[in-house]
Design a protein around this motif. Structure first.
Motif, short mmCIF file in Angstrom:
data_model
loop_
_atom_site.label_atom_id
_atom_site.label_comp_id
_atom_site.label_asym_id
_atom_site.label_seq_id
_atom_site.Cartn_x
_atom_site.Cartn_y
_atom_site.Cartn_z
N ASN A 191 -25.84 -6.88 -2.96
CA ASN A 191 -24.60 -7.20 -3.68
C ASN A 191 -23.43 -7.54 -2.76
O ASN A 191 -22.28 -7.52 -3.17
CB ASN A 191 -24.22 -6.03 -4.60
CG ASN A 191 -25.21 -5.93 -5.74
OD1 ASN A 191 -25.23 -6.75 -6.63
ND2 ASN A 191 -26.08 -4.93 -5.67
N GLU A 192 -23.74 -7.89 -1.52
CA GLU A 192 -22.68 -8.28 -0.58
C GLU A 192 -22.27 -9.74 -0.76
O GLU A 192 -21.30 -10.17 -0.17
CB GLU A 192 -23.13 -8.01 0.85
CG GLU A 192 -23.24 -6.54 1.12
CD GLU A 192 -22.75 -6.15 2.48
OE1 GLU A 192 -22.42 -7.03 3.29
OE2 GLU A 192 -22.68 -4.95 2.72
N VAL A 193 -22.97 -10.47 -1.54
CA VAL A 193 -22.64 -11.86 -1.80
C VAL A 193 -21.34 -11.92 -2.59
O VAL A 193 -21.15 -11.16 -3.53
CB VAL A 193 -23.79 -12.54 -2.60
CG1 VAL A 193 -23.44 -13.97 -2.92
CG2 VAL A 193 -25.09 -12.42 -1.85
N LYS A 194 -20.48 -12.82 -2.20
CA LYS A 194 -19.23 -13.00 -2.97
C LYS A 194 -19.52 -13.85 -4.19
O LYS A 194 -20.15 -14.89 -4.10
CB LYS A 194 -18.17 -13.65 -2.09
CG LYS A 194 -17.77 -12.77 -0.95
CD LYS A 194 -16.46 -13.18 -0.39
CE LYS A 194 -16.19 -12.31 0.80
NZ LYS A 194 -14.93 -11.75 0.83
N PHE A 195 -19.04 -13.37 -5.32
CA PHE A 195 -19.25 -14.07 -6.57
C PHE A 195 -17.95 -14.71 -7.03
O PHE A 195 -16.88 -14.16 -6.85
CB PHE A 195 -19.74 -13.10 -7.65
CG PHE A 195 -21.10 -12.55 -7.38
CD1 PHE A 195 -22.22 -13.27 -7.77
CD2 PHE A 195 -21.28 -11.34 -6.75
CE1 PHE A 195 -23.49 -12.76 -7.53
CE2 PHE A 195 -22.54 -10.84 -6.50
CZ PHE A 195 -23.65 -11.55 -6.90
N GLU A 196 -18.09 -15.87 -7.61
CA GLU A 196 -16.95 -16.51 -8.26
C GLU A 196 -17.34 -16.78 -9.71
O GLU A 196 -18.44 -17.23 -9.98
CB GLU A 196 -16.59 -17.81 -7.54
CG GLU A 196 -16.02 -17.57 -6.16
CD GLU A 196 -15.55 -18.86 -5.53
OE1 GLU A 196 -15.08 -19.75 -6.28
OE2 GLU A 196 -15.64 -18.97 -4.31
#
Length: 159
Positions: A153-158
């Motif tokens: 869950n370290e991925v940045k979400f937009e």
């Protein structure tokens, strides 16, 4: 270090096998019985006594509909009993209420509907109080679970 798994019908196998998955993962022995509190009460009593004499540390019991099995087991032993409400009628809410609403002094720990995986985890936690090697495995499991969650869950979400 052993857990008993008891449920009332062959049709419950697919739900209850997840408890065994957890126990295998942690190296905990288990025995499985399909028994009914209503159809074979004498055999159920016999198996509970055998479990007590054979080193079983807690019992996981799955039941649907009236869901008396976990409570009947709890009434016959001082071993911790973990109830798994199984979805049958009313979405499993009837079984959940039946298992969770035990009378005073005869408790049954209760997990979510069809969630035998969590029942297996709770059994591991109960046994880890006595078996330090199991406690160490549980600590490592939790640490790795947290690390995996954070990495996933370290991925940045937009949005």
């Amino acid at each position: 270090m052993k857990v008993g798994i008891i449920f009332g019908s062959k049709s419950d196998i697919d739900i209850m096998k997840n408890a065994a998955v957890v126990l295998k993962e942690f190296g905990v022995d288990y025995e499985v019985h399909i028994l009914s509190a209503h159809r074979v009460p004498e055999r159920l009593t016999q198996v509970i006594k055998e479990m007590e004499n054979n080193g079983v540390g807690c019992i996981i019991s799955g039941a649907g509909l009236a869901a008396h099995l976990p409570g009947v087991i709890a009434s016959q032993t001082i071993l911790p009993v973990i109830g798994v409400p199984i979805k049958a009628a009313l979405g499993g809410i009837d079984a959940l209420f039946s298992i969770v609403q035990m009378p005073k002094a005869i408790p049954v720990a209760t997990v979510g509907i069809n969630n035998s995986y969590n029942a297996g985890m709770l059994a591991v936690q109960i046994l880890s109080l006595k078996y330090l090697g199991l406690k160490d495995k549980l600590i490592i499991y939790r640490k790795e679970m947290k690390e995996k969650f954070l990495a996933d869950n370290e991925v940045k979400f937009e949005f």
